[in-house]
Write a protein that holds these residues in place. Sequence first.
Motif, PDB file in Angstrom:
ATOM      1  N   PRO A  15      31.844  49.412  36.837  1.00 47.32           N
ATOM      2  CA  PRO A  15      33.223  49.293  37.647  1.00 47.32           C
ATOM      3  C   PRO A  15      33.271  49.450  38.958  1.00 47.32           C
ATOM      4  CG  PRO A  15      33.988  50.701  36.151  1.00 47.32           C
ATOM      5  CD  PRO A  15      32.118  50.976  36.294  1.00 47.32           C
ATOM      6  N   TYR A  18      31.236  46.374  40.019  1.00 48.52           N
ATOM      7  CA  TYR A  18      31.418  45.297  39.444  1.00 48.52           C
ATOM      8  C   TYR A  18      33.026  44.332  40.536  1.00 48.52           C
ATOM      9  CZ  TYR A  18      33.955  41.444  36.798  1.00 48.52           C
ATOM     10  OH  TYR A  18      34.790  40.349  36.179  1.00 48.52           O
ATOM     11  N   ASP A  19      33.363  45.819  41.076  1.00 52.17           N
ATOM     12  CA  ASP A  19      34.905  44.813  41.610  1.00 52.17           C
ATOM     13  C   ASP A  19      33.947  45.223  43.204  1.00 52.17           C
ATOM     14  OD1 ASP A  19      36.865  45.454  40.090  1.00 52.17           O
ATOM     15  OD2 ASP A  19      37.196  47.231  40.237  1.00 52.17           O
ATOM     16  N   GLY A  53      38.839  44.122  32.316  1.00 51.73           N
ATOM     17  CA  GLY A  53      38.380  44.588  33.165  1.00 51.73           C
ATOM     18  C   GLY A  53      38.830  45.637  33.315  1.00 51.73           C
ATOM     19  N   THR A  54      38.630  45.997  35.065  1.00 46.29           N
ATOM     20  CA  THR A  54      39.126  47.209  35.936  1.00 46.29           C
ATOM     21  C   THR A  54      41.061  46.317  36.363  1.00 46.29           C
ATOM     22  OG1 THR A  54      38.314  46.002  38.080  1.00 46.29           O
ATOM     23  CG2 THR A  54      37.286  48.142  36.431  1.00 46.29           C
ATOM     24  N   ASP A  71      39.691  45.537  26.874  1.00 46.09           N
ATOM     25  CA  ASP A  71      38.465  45.201  27.055  1.00 46.09           C
ATOM     26  C   ASP A  71      38.066  45.768  26.591  1.00 46.09           C
ATOM     27  OD1 ASP A  71      37.152  44.052  30.031  1.00 46.09           O
ATOM     28  OD2 ASP A  71      36.430  45.443  28.766  1.00 46.09           O
ATOM     29  N   TYR A  76      35.827  50.381  31.698  1.00 47.12           N
ATOM     30  CA  TYR A  76      36.843  49.692  32.819  1.00 47.12           C
ATOM     31  C   TYR A  76      37.889  49.853  32.355  1.00 47.12           C
ATOM     32  CZ  TYR A  76      32.954  46.134  33.999  1.00 47.12           C
ATOM     33  OH  TYR A  76      32.315  44.735  34.811  1.00 47.12           O
TER      34      TYR A  76
END
Length: 207
Positions: A15, A18-19, A53-54, A71, A76
């Motif tokens: 996470p 990804y962010d 996602g988050t 999700d 996430y």
Amino acid sequence: MSQVTHGIRSILSHPAVYDLTQNILGAGRSRKKLVKDYIRAAPRDQLLDIGCGTAELLPYLPEDIDYVGFDLSPRYIEAARKRYGARARFECMDIADFNDDMVKGGADIVLAIGILHHLDDELAHALIHTAWSKLRAGGRLITLDGTLTDNQSGLARSLILRDRGQNIRSPDGYRALAGKDFSSVHLTVREDMLFVPYTHCIMECTR
């Protein structure tokens, strides 16, 4: 789901990574434009976010919106609950399996942001049909995905083809998927959503 999850792209499953990657590319600006120009959520709207996602889109939405994020990634969803669990609900499940009195009359908005290009035609149509079934009359499905066009830059095409999703389509390809369920599909192609050259196809599908 057809996507590349090995090699260096496997770290995007984390996470925080990804962010960070999304924010470097300009996802914050993209979210603002998406919310203002396409989602246009009103206070107390019922919104279902497929592949949330988050849940970094949530801060850009009205504070009193009724939001449920879905999700399939436990990591996430755990991150989303830690950040935004006080103002929204998050489910680690397929939206097709979701039944709740909250959307008994149908959701106002369903989102599928960056999802369709991860799915083959059969799965993509199944998702769109599920979204249609969760919406009230007049409710809207909003999608955003990378797309391939004849006049896009070589750099944009190269970046899009390196996406983890392996089902990048032309705008007409996305429209054909949505048109099986939605009679009203408004499609926009934009190249100004990120800091890097990238071509997005955005659909606003009304039930």
